[in-house]
Design an enzyme around this catalytic site. Structure first.
Site, PDB file in Angstrom:
ATOM      1  N   TYR A 157       2.195   4.003   3.401  1.00 27.61           N
ATOM      2  CA  TYR A 157       2.888   2.705   3.390  1.00 27.61           C
ATOM      3  C   TYR A 157       2.026   1.647   2.731  1.00 27.61           C
ATOM      4  CZ  TYR A 157       4.624  -1.770   5.107  1.00 27.61           C
ATOM      5  OH  TYR A 157       5.054  -3.070   5.197  1.00 27.61           O
ATOM      6  N   LYS A 161       2.838  -0.450  -0.789  1.00 26.36           N
ATOM      7  CA  LYS A 161       2.949  -1.912  -0.810  1.00 26.36           C
ATOM      8  C   LYS A 161       1.941  -2.521  -1.779  1.00 26.36           C
ATOM      9  CE  LYS A 161       5.372  -4.121   1.476  1.00 26.36           C
ATOM     10  NZ  LYS A 161       6.748  -4.606   1.241  1.00 26.36           N
TER      11      LYS A 161
END
Length: 374
Positions: A157, A161
């Site tokens: 994740y 990002k």
């Protein structure tokens, strides 16, 4: 500067932050149109907006952010993008390919569409997790955008990002088809809490199963500065206004900003207790096991998971990076956002806490019933 007459596209419109931002825009601006883009548009949410939309037109674009035709229709004639849509995963439950496709490729497709459709401003909702903490658990206390910190990301994740952030920075100043230039701005909120936060709700459920006692997963001294969702929505609105003003646009474009508020620095576990204690929840005095033992257990479980991956896929309850994140002092100032964007927290801790606790109280009976039936 006002956004009066603008046409904005909001991705993730039915999400935790997206909902608050839509309502704020309707309350404070006279936009020509707000285009709500999400994979699942809830009819009850749209109905709840009808009484407060005034002369602002609400348009629904339901579908996947990787659908290029959907993006073209949503962005055609728009002036501003709020890109809040994202897959969030801190336990490895979502396949990396899907995370990459949505968080990185989806952002890339949206930026390309902005250029093709001459959308002038793009605001990207990032995450504090792109900054760290690093695997060594080195602390940052009241850091800022100039704080030097070496961090090698391991969370899929966090990696996606960070890569999406870089795409936004690279797109700053790109020439649009109408001859103008694209301006991008990145907001990095701290851990966001408030009404609708699924993580706080999950901790409440765990507490119910544990006899109304919250499990301590972080040390008291590992203080962070969570930020209330209403204040994050305000920061997005201020960023949009800044990009509309020519002088500020030159300063804000191509920059990132940490978004926090005046929530007192507190560990993740003690924060959960702060919003749940009025409902009768207690908390463990200390973690079940010392940090070093939990870290070793995480390492062994990750090795076991890696060995079985060709034959069996499963999600671990925790991993080393999550354990480090929950046990590292990591806080940042919002002063640059105040200076450049004109951002100031609208909700102080007492009100934000009460709003969060009141929401949890409203769902507590239902959660108890559902858990008792399992």
């Amino acid at each position: 500067m006002s956004l009066t007459g603008d046409v904005c596209v909001l991705t993730g419109a039915c999400g935790f932050l997206g909902e608050k931002l839509v309502r704020l825009l309707l309350e404070e601006e006279k936009l020509a149109e707000i285009r709500l883009l999400d994979r699942n548009i809830r009819p009850d949410f749209i109905q709840s907006l009808e009484d407060c939309c005034g002369e602002t037109k609400l348009s629904v674009f339901e579908g996947d952010i990787r659908d290029s035709e959907l993006l073209r229709r949503a962005c055609r004639g728009a002036t501003l993008i709020f890109h809040t849509a994202s897959l969030i995963d801190v336990t490895g439950a979502i396949d990396y390919r899907e995370l990459y496709e949505v968080n990185v490729k989806g952002t890339q497709f949206l930026l390309e569409t902005c250029i093709q459709e001459s959308v002038a401003s793009f605001i990207y909702t990032s995450s504090i997790e792109v900054a760290g903490p690093n695997p060594r658990g080195e602390p940052i206390i009241n850091g800022n955008e100039d704080t030097v910190y070496t961090c090698t990301q391991r969370f899929p994740y966090s990696l996606t990002k960070k890569e999406a952030e870089q795409l936004c920075l690279n797109a700053q100043g790109e020439q649009l088809c109408n001859g103008g230039c694209l301006a991008t701005c990145i907001l990095r909120p701290m851990y966001i809490y408030g009404e609708g936060c699924r993580f706080t709700l999950s901790h409440m459920r765990d507490g119910i199963r544990n006899g109304d006692v919250l499990r301590r997963i972080s040390r008291r001294e590992a203080k962070v500065n969570p930020v209330y969702v209403g204040n994050v929505a305000v920061a997005h609105l201020q960023a949009a206004r800044a990009l509309k003003e020519p002088q500020k646009r030159a300063v804000v474009g191509g920059n990132f900003y940490y978004i926090s508020d005046n929530t007192p620095p507190i560990s993740y576990s003690d924060f959960n207790h702060a919003v749940l204690s009025p409902l009768g929840f207690g908390i463990q005095e200390r973690p079940v096991l010392p940090f070093c033992i939990l870290y070793l257990m995480s390492f062994l479980m990750e090795m076991f998971q890696a060995l079985l991956r060709p034959f069996l896929r499963f999600t671990l309850p925790f991993n080393r990076q999550l354990l480090v994140m929950l046990n590292t002092p990591f806080s940042f100032s919002y002063q640059k956002a105040r200076r450049d964007l004109g951002y100031a927290p609208r909700y102080e801790w007492a009100e934000a806490r009460k709003r969060t606790t009141d929401w949890l109280a409203s769902v507590l009976a239902r959660e108890r019933e559902q858990i008792s039936l399992k």
